[in-house]
Design a protein around this motif. Sequence first.
Motif, mmCIF file in Angstrom:
data_model
loop_
_atom_site.group_PDB
_atom_site.id
_atom_site.type_symbol
_atom_site.label_atom_id
_atom_site.label_comp_id
_atom_site.label_asym_id
_atom_site.label_seq_id
_atom_site.Cartn_x
_atom_site.Cartn_y
_atom_site.Cartn_z
ATOM 1 N N THR A 65 10.639 -61.319 -68.359
ATOM 2 C CA THR A 65 11.200 -60.617 -69.521
ATOM 3 C C THR A 65 12.663 -60.250 -69.362
ATOM 4 O O THR A 65 13.256 -59.690 -70.272
ATOM 5 C CB THR A 65 10.389 -59.325 -69.784
ATOM 6 N N VAL A 66 13.227 -60.513 -68.195
ATOM 7 C CA VAL A 66 14.636 -60.179 -67.979
ATOM 8 C C VAL A 66 15.396 -61.429 -67.549
ATOM 9 O O VAL A 66 14.817 -62.419 -67.117
ATOM 10 C CB VAL A 66 14.805 -59.088 -66.890
ATOM 11 N N ALA A 67 16.731 -61.323 -67.649
ATOM 12 C CA ALA A 67 17.577 -62.474 -67.303
ATOM 13 C C ALA A 67 18.101 -62.398 -65.880
ATOM 14 O O ALA A 67 18.771 -63.316 -65.416
ATOM 15 C CB ALA A 67 18.742 -62.571 -68.280
ATOM 16 N N VAL A 68 17.797 -61.303 -65.180
ATOM 17 C CA VAL A 68 18.223 -61.214 -63.781
ATOM 18 C C VAL A 68 17.422 -62.218 -62.964
ATOM 19 O O VAL A 68 16.199 -62.315 -63.103
ATOM 20 C CB VAL A 68 18.003 -59.781 -63.236
ATOM 21 N N ASN A 69 18.126 -62.988 -62.152
ATOM 22 C CA ASN A 69 17.527 -64.094 -61.398
ATOM 23 C C ASN A 69 16.878 -65.128 -62.309
ATOM 24 O O ASN A 69 16.031 -65.907 -61.865
ATOM 25 C CB ASN A 69 16.492 -63.589 -60.383
ATOM 26 N N ASN A 70 17.256 -65.093 -63.529
ATOM 27 C CA ASN A 70 16.742 -66.042 -64.510
ATOM 28 C C ASN A 70 17.963 -66.672 -65.171
ATOM 29 O O ASN A 70 18.497 -66.167 -66.151
ATOM 30 C CB ASN A 70 15.870 -65.289 -65.517
ATOM 31 N N LEU A 71 18.424 -67.765 -64.572
ATOM 32 C CA LEU A 71 19.620 -68.452 -65.069
ATOM 33 C C LEU A 71 19.440 -69.939 -64.859
ATOM 34 O O LEU A 71 18.691 -70.356 -63.969
ATOM 35 C CB LEU A 71 20.878 -67.966 -64.341
ATOM 36 N N ALA A 72 20.107 -70.709 -65.653
ATOM 37 C CA ALA A 72 19.932 -72.161 -65.551
ATOM 38 C C ALA A 72 20.841 -72.711 -64.468
ATOM 39 O O ALA A 72 22.051 -72.757 -64.630
ATOM 40 C CB ALA A 72 20.245 -72.807 -66.898
#
Lengths: 529, 333
Positions: free
Chosen positions: A161-168
């Motif tokens: 649900t978050v973009a932290v450590n969630n990047l392309a």
Amino acid sequence: MKIKTLFPIVLTLLLFLTGMGYAQISPESYGMKREKIQKTSSLTPISNSISDILTVGDTVWVGTSRGLSRSTDRGENWTNYYGTEAFGSESISALAYSNGVIWAATAHSVEKDGQSLSEGSGLRYSKDNGNTWNAVPQPVDAPGDSVINYGINRLRALPVTVAVNNLAYDIALTPGTVWISSYAGGLRKSTDMGKTWQRVVLPPDRLDSIMPTDTLHFALQPVAGNFGSESNLNHRVFSVITDAGNNLYAGTAGGINKSTDGGISWQKFTHQNQPSPISGNFVVAMGYNTETSSIWAATWKAEETSEFYAVSYSKDGGSSWQTTLEDEKVHNFGFKGQDVIATADNGPFRSSNMGQSWILPGQIVDKQSGISLQNTVYYAAASQDNTVWIGTEAGLARLNETGSMWQGDWKLFYATQPLSSQNEAYAFPNPFSPDVERLSIKYSTGGTRTNVTIRIFDFGMNLVRTVIQNAERGASFHAVEGQSNISNGVIDYWDGRDENGKIVPNGVYFYRIDKGSGDPVFGKVIVLL
Amino acid sequence: MKKPIIISVFFFLMASSLFPQAGYSEISSMPGAFSRLGFGARGIGMGNAMSSITEGNLVSYYNPALSAFQQDNSFAASYSFLSLDRTLNFLNFTKRFELKSKSQDTAKRQVRTPGLSFGIINAGVTKIDGRDNQGMQTGDLSTSENQFFLSFSNRFSEKLAIGLAVKFYYFKLYEKITTSGIGFDIGALYTLSGRMNLSLVLTDLNSKYKWDTAPVRQESGKTTENKFPIGKKVGLSYRIPEYKIIASAEFEGYGKGANFLRFGAEYNIYDQLFLRGGIDKLNLSNKDYPARPAVGFSYFKKLSGFIAGIDYAFVPEPYSSSGEHILGINVNF
């Protein structure tokens, strides 16, 4: 003790403590503030930290820590997108191109629990060669997205649900579909240009393959937590590529996954499950060479002691792998015809015989300016006909290859702040780590040739190193910007070592520049290994 | 009696000849440079040749055995004016205890006097121009490096005193990056005669900095350990009471191309005015290493119940843009 006696003591203490109040002053932001940009250079990309390079015909796209840069004349002029409405102050984490559409993934750093973490900020795509851009937010799940239908199975899936450590970290394009490897966000695909995204189910660590007709019991979950105790390294996805037949390969922290049916069924290749396996299961980057129909993977050591850092490559679609360039930490791949360039910590290794032997270019020197590429980490490579591009964390290099491998003239694209006067000098990066970079000391000789001495001192002004002594500097040689004018910068380098060649301890050091008979110029640097 | 003045001036005028080409010794790239510059205006003004001097205001920085010789209580603080935005401040308190001995032997009671000394050296650098990897300014940085010391000493006989100092180092180098370490000094002072003292000191035993830069460097962060150089000092001082002069000489060896001679002299020119001069860091192993001459003075005034004084020292600093000025105050009560 009487009050009168105490008074001078207390007063002195106060005065003393005032002098002691020199704690660290933290910079407000490590990102460059837009208003601080004094020159949006069109002669270089705006940042020296190059993360990705993509060539499309005569156009070269460069992903940097300060956004996207584009050149349509092989580097003579650059358009920098940093600070534009589309890109803001975001860094570029991945680039991809297909059928007239250029895609760029963006990210930035955030502080969380005292740690600096990467946070994805979405993707941008342009259908008109970068004139206008469309923004796509970083895909995240709704809190209730905890089930995925996969064939006959309903699998539990941790909602990211978050973009932290969630990047392309990587983008792959197949007809009608965009694929992103988004680390904790897993492998995702979009068939409507990023409006909606679907999570792609990869095998768990304990299975070597999955298909929709299998009866499966696992959770799509990269880390253990409140959602469940299952943690699958294979669900942490770092790289994704497609080959000429539109087969997909997804590199994870648990191996390489291949799909021949559009990302539905997957077969996994690991260090453990093949007779001729990859060197390590942590797959940070992959590349596909259309000339040799070969897959190249930067396969780092993961969990088992038998794993090792190397390049793993396959000529048969992943059925078997060979390893080469052992113990090198490779970050990415580029290709020039049949040649593969593996950009690594120790240089851009290049092989023209399918990894049997590798050749480094030697010292990369810009003959025109005299500037040389300092010890650095190499992150990206690409080619355009006889032009080779190398991206590092200390600048972009272009080779017009006129002879055999690595032979030709190099040009360095090195962005620096102009000097405001000939009495100014500065050193960068500051702090700097001699382990991975050199300190650039920029100063002016007033546009004339003169003898220069640069020395490094410790806190007590004891000599640590003579960097150069009575060396001729100035005019066009070693000048960074254009030709001779009074603020034309000259750059020399300190490698952070003392006179005995040992790297100095962490601390503050002072440099002194003596130029001809003029007054010396001083500066301070922090060494932070 | 003009000789001391002449000697001091001579030392000072020698400064130009004492600054040869900058010479390198391995000690220059070892941690703790700030802690080897000396302590306070008096010590620095005497070329830091202080480990065997038992008169005046004493600091265990030079020799942990000295505090047993302190008269009354001594409090001193100094502020240094240094070029290149460096700061170097000193704070010290030294006290000798008059413990009542159970012994009925008066003589024995007098000689067994313990002393205590504690202090701080605070150093730092401000206005460090933070830059990223393309030279863009990221903001000014500053550092703070400190040595806290606490020492005890005891006179075991009329002639011999031994002391031990515990030193705590704390260095804040960059955001989230700090280190600390504990080291020891051991010192002895032997009274050869009523006029002459001999000192032996070992400094920075076990002193080191351990760094972990992972909080800033992330994956490329690393753990490193940097040991301070261990110093071995032998000092000799000579007191000439009829001329109100104290002179001292000292050898400090670190190896690593850094074996220093020091000289210092103090002349009580009249009343409470003291003139000083000295030469620090005459390197026996490296003639290119620049020595550091110094001059200074102190003036004391008796006030109600205590004596206050000001101290000053000047050291022309080679290869910097200006010399060091150390200004201090002290109180005896």
